[in-house]
Design an enzyme around this catalytic site. Structure first.
Site, PDB file in Angstrom:
ATOM      1  N   GLY A 152       0.851  -1.187   0.000  1.00 54.10           N
ATOM      2  CA  GLY A 152       0.000   0.000   0.000  1.00 54.10           C
ATOM      3  C   GLY A 152       0.877   1.224   0.000  1.00 54.10           C
TER       4      GLY A 152
ATOM      5  N   HIS B 233       8.151  -7.694  -3.192  1.00 53.21           N
ATOM      6  CA  HIS B 233       6.871  -8.191  -3.725  1.00 53.21           C
ATOM      7  C   HIS B 233       7.057  -9.538  -4.411  1.00 53.21           C
ATOM      8  CE1 HIS B 233       4.396  -4.544  -3.210  1.00 53.21           C
ATOM      9  NE2 HIS B 233       5.564  -3.924  -3.289  1.00 53.21           N
TER      10      HIS B 233
ATOM     11  N   GLU C 166       4.881 -11.365  -5.649  1.00 53.86           N
ATOM     12  CA  GLU C 166       3.853 -11.613  -6.665  1.00 53.86           C
ATOM     13  C   GLU C 166       4.215 -11.073  -8.049  1.00 53.86           C
ATOM     14  OE1 GLU C 166       3.828  -9.441  -4.296  1.00 53.86           O
ATOM     15  OE2 GLU C 166       2.711  -7.619  -4.774  1.00 53.86           O
TER      16      GLU C 166
ATOM     17  N   GLY D  52     -21.427 -10.445 -27.501  1.00 53.62           N
ATOM     18  CA  GLY D  52     -20.803 -11.427 -28.396  1.00 53.62           C
ATOM     19  C   GLY D  52     -19.309 -11.512 -28.175  1.00 53.62           C
ATOM     20  N   GLY D  53     -18.773 -10.616 -27.354  1.00 51.35           N
ATOM     21  CA  GLY D  53     -17.351 -10.683 -27.006  1.00 51.35           C
ATOM     22  C   GLY D  53     -17.125 -11.811 -26.010  1.00 51.35           C
ATOM     23  N   VAL D  54     -15.832 -12.048 -25.712  1.00 57.08           N
ATOM     24  CA  VAL D  54     -15.495 -13.187 -24.852  1.00 57.08           C
ATOM     25  C   VAL D  54     -16.156 -13.047 -23.474  1.00 57.08           C
ATOM     26  CG1 VAL D  54     -13.595 -14.517 -23.867  1.00 57.08           C
ATOM     27  CG2 VAL D  54     -13.260 -13.289 -26.008  1.00 57.08           C
ATOM     28  N   ASP D  55     -16.036 -11.853 -22.876  1.00 55.48           N
ATOM     29  CA  ASP D  55     -16.484 -11.710 -21.485  1.00 55.48           C
ATOM     30  C   ASP D  55     -17.982 -11.892 -21.344  1.00 55.48           C
ATOM     31  OD1 ASP D  55     -13.849 -11.022 -21.284  1.00 55.48           O
ATOM     32  OD2 ASP D  55     -14.214  -8.868 -21.124  1.00 55.48           O
ATOM     33  N   SER D  56     -18.755 -11.163 -22.168  1.00 55.53           N
ATOM     34  CA  SER D  56     -20.196 -11.282 -21.973  1.00 55.53           C
ATOM     35  C   SER D  56     -20.690 -12.654 -22.428  1.00 55.53           C
ATOM     36  CB  SER D  56     -20.958 -10.143 -22.646  1.00 55.53           C
ATOM     37  OG  SER D  56     -20.914 -10.251 -24.036  1.00 55.53           O
ATOM     38  N   SER D  57     -20.003 -13.269 -23.405  1.00 51.34           N
ATOM     39  CA  SER D  57     -20.414 -14.613 -23.837  1.00 51.34           C
ATOM     40  C   SER D  57     -20.192 -15.617 -22.716  1.00 51.34           C
ATOM     41  CB  SER D  57     -19.622 -15.075 -25.063  1.00 51.34           C
ATOM     42  OG  SER D  57     -19.852 -14.198 -26.123  1.00 51.34           O
TER      43      SER D  57
END
Ligand code: XMP
Length: 509
Positions: free
Chosen positions: A51, A165, A167, A220-225
């Site tokens: 932080g 870090h 990560e 129709g994109g990856v995320d909403s599909s």
């Protein structure tokens, strides 16, 4: 599960993602989460993030000391390590020399965190304060010439801390440290996989939705599909997907989306396609400023969606395909607003819904794709390139017109076809044609032309937050250029964009 306790660091989701890469489920929670809630979740381990604050500042984020008495292993990272020291009465001060970037760190191989790590290893540091004395009961397990406590631990209490870090990619052996923490310290088994996420999400969506009605804006994109298919698997026809064809889609895309999700398609859901191309072109006439265009497209999209929603009537839930990078890039987290992605923050005012479901909010793009494959979505859809919500609107620099949309669609289709033919499509992160805002003089068939210039873009990226221009073979670029000029009316010049992100962005606007 591991809880990542967010103290305002930049890498909080990255920590969660790295833990998930160890096949252990991780979730980020704000530092304001109550101790009772933590007890209820009963995680196998807790990670305090970094932080920007100093633990001594009056308003810096803290947590009650009680957390150390829960008997749950804790790893503090950067600010999180200083907070651990501060809360347990160690000393934290402004470092005489702050460290930033790749740093050689000497580690104690007797520490379980470093058992698989080289004695001197490159870590990523970014701090102005440091722990000057570890709390009682702790031993120092790493240092640099200017940082006396680069790591410390109290193995009896299962408390660990690193100033660097683990990560970030630049900490070369960071994954080994994190996996030692989750496996050896926390005792996680590493059985979590994307299919558990998918199954759990379907189950919890089903429980949450009950018999309710759900509405989804499908692009129709990856995320909403992926979101829509997940919902369809969970609740079938209680889901209605509205697909707004705003006239800013790629060539033939509207029909392709309809073929997959429509009545002839593969999924159990209600599908409504709204054709409102002209309405969008009218709204965009004369507008050139990118953010204004985005806002108009986002607004209008929402209005159309609301009109359709009204016809459906009251629904209980609205689904959004928001993924994690959308959340940070839209400035909902701590970062500055770069672009206002209209699938985040822009909610319909008049849709009668009670709650939002965002099943992908914690995932990075490649994790969404994995979830898509787990859901059995065909590969060609899952590996489809990301396409921005405002569509070709942000690939046409300056004013959008139906004519310019036609040019970009045709040029882009040729580009995609040739890239696929050359067999390099899978190697590229994202590639597309855009339209510059210039016209230039050319000569064609002994005639003077004064036509548009198409810009080709192709980037290599894994997270879409940073990207490099791809080295597409010249042969392919020449072929695409010549086909675009010959086949797309109104174009007499083609450019290839070599800019990386930053300083550029992937899209042109
Ligand atoms: P940029 O251009 O910001 O793109 O480097 C990063 C990724 O985000 C996509 N993108 C958007 N997606 N609404 C979206 O849903 C937007 O307004 C938007 N702008 C960019 C872009 O295609 C790339 O994958």
């Amino acid at each position: 599960m591991i809880i990542v306790l967010d103290f305002g660091g930049q890498y909080n989701q990255l920590i969660a993602r790295r833990v998930r890469e160890c096949h252990v489920y991780a979730e980020v929670h704000p530092y304001t989460i109550s101790i009772d809630k933590i007890k209820e979740i009963n995680p196998k381990g807790i990670i305090f993030t970094g932080g920007p604050n100093s633990v001594y500042a009056g308003d810096s984020p803290r947590y009650s000391r009680e957390i150390f008495d829960l008997g749950i292993p804790i790893l503090g990272i950067c600010y999180g390590s200083q907070l651990m020291s501060y809360l347990l009465d160690g000393a934290v001060e402004t470092a005489p020399v702050s460290e930033y970037g790749k740093t050689e760190v000497d580690v104690d191989k007797n520490s379980v965190l470093f058992k698989d790590v080289s004695p001197r290893t490159i870590c990523w540091m970014s701090h102005t304060d440091y722990i000057s004395a570890a709390p009682e009961g702790f031993r120092v397990t790493a240092h640099t010439p200017v940082c006396p406590v680069a790591a410390m631990e109290n193995p009896e209490r299962r408390l660990y801390a690193t100033q660097f870090h683990p990560e970030v990619m630049h900490t070369q052996e960071g994954m080994k440290m994190l996996s030692s923490f989750v496996y050896d310290v926390c005792g996680c088994e590493g059985t979590w996989k994307m299919d558990s996420f998918v199954e759990d999400s379907i189950k919890s969506i089903r429980e949450r939705v009950g018999t309710g009605k759900v509405l989804c804006a499908l692009s129709g994109g990856v995320d909403s599909s992926v979101a829509a298919v997940m919902l369809s698997k969970a609740i079938g026809r209680q889901l209605t997907c509205v697909f707004v064809d705003h006239g800013l889609l790629r060539k033939n895309e509207g029909d392709e989306v309809e073929a997959v999700f429509g009545p002839e398609g593969d999924y159990d859901l209600n599908f409504i396609r709204v054709n409102v191309q002209d309405r969008f072109y009218e709204k965009l006439a004369g507008v050139t400023e990118p953010e204004k265009k985005r806002k108009i497209i986002g607004e209008e999209f929402i209005r159309v969606f609301e009109e359709e929603a009204k016809k459906i009537g009251s629904v209980d839930f609205l689904v959004q395909g928001t993924i994690y990078p959308d959340v940070i890039e839209s400035g909902l987290g701590k970062s500055a607003v770069i672009k206002s992605h209209h699938n985040v923050g822009g909610l319909p005012d008049y849709v009668d819904f009670k709650e939002i479901i965002e099943p992908l909010r914690l995932l990075f793009k490649d994790e969404v794709r994995k979830a898509g494959l787990e859901l059995g979505i065909p590969e060609y859809l899952v590996f489809r390139q990301p396409f921005p919500g405002p569509g070709l609107g942000v690939r046409i620099v300056g004013e959008v017109t139906a004519e310019k949309v036609r040019i970009v669609q045709d040029a882009d289709a040729i580009y995609r076809e040739e890239v696929a033919k050359a067999g390099i499509d899978k190697d590229l992160g994202q590639y597309f044609a855009g339209l510059t805002n210039m016209r230039s003089v050319g000569v064609m068939g002994d005639e003077r032309t004064y036509d548009h210039a198409v810009a080709l873009r192709a980037v290599m990226t894994s997270d879409f937050m940073t990207a490099e221009a791809a080295e597409i073979p010249y042969k392919v670029l020449f072929k695409v250029t010549s086909r675009i000029i010959n086949e797309v009316k109104g174009v007499n010049r083609v450019f290839y964009d070599l800019t990386s992100k930053p300083p550029g962005t992937i899209e042109f606007e």
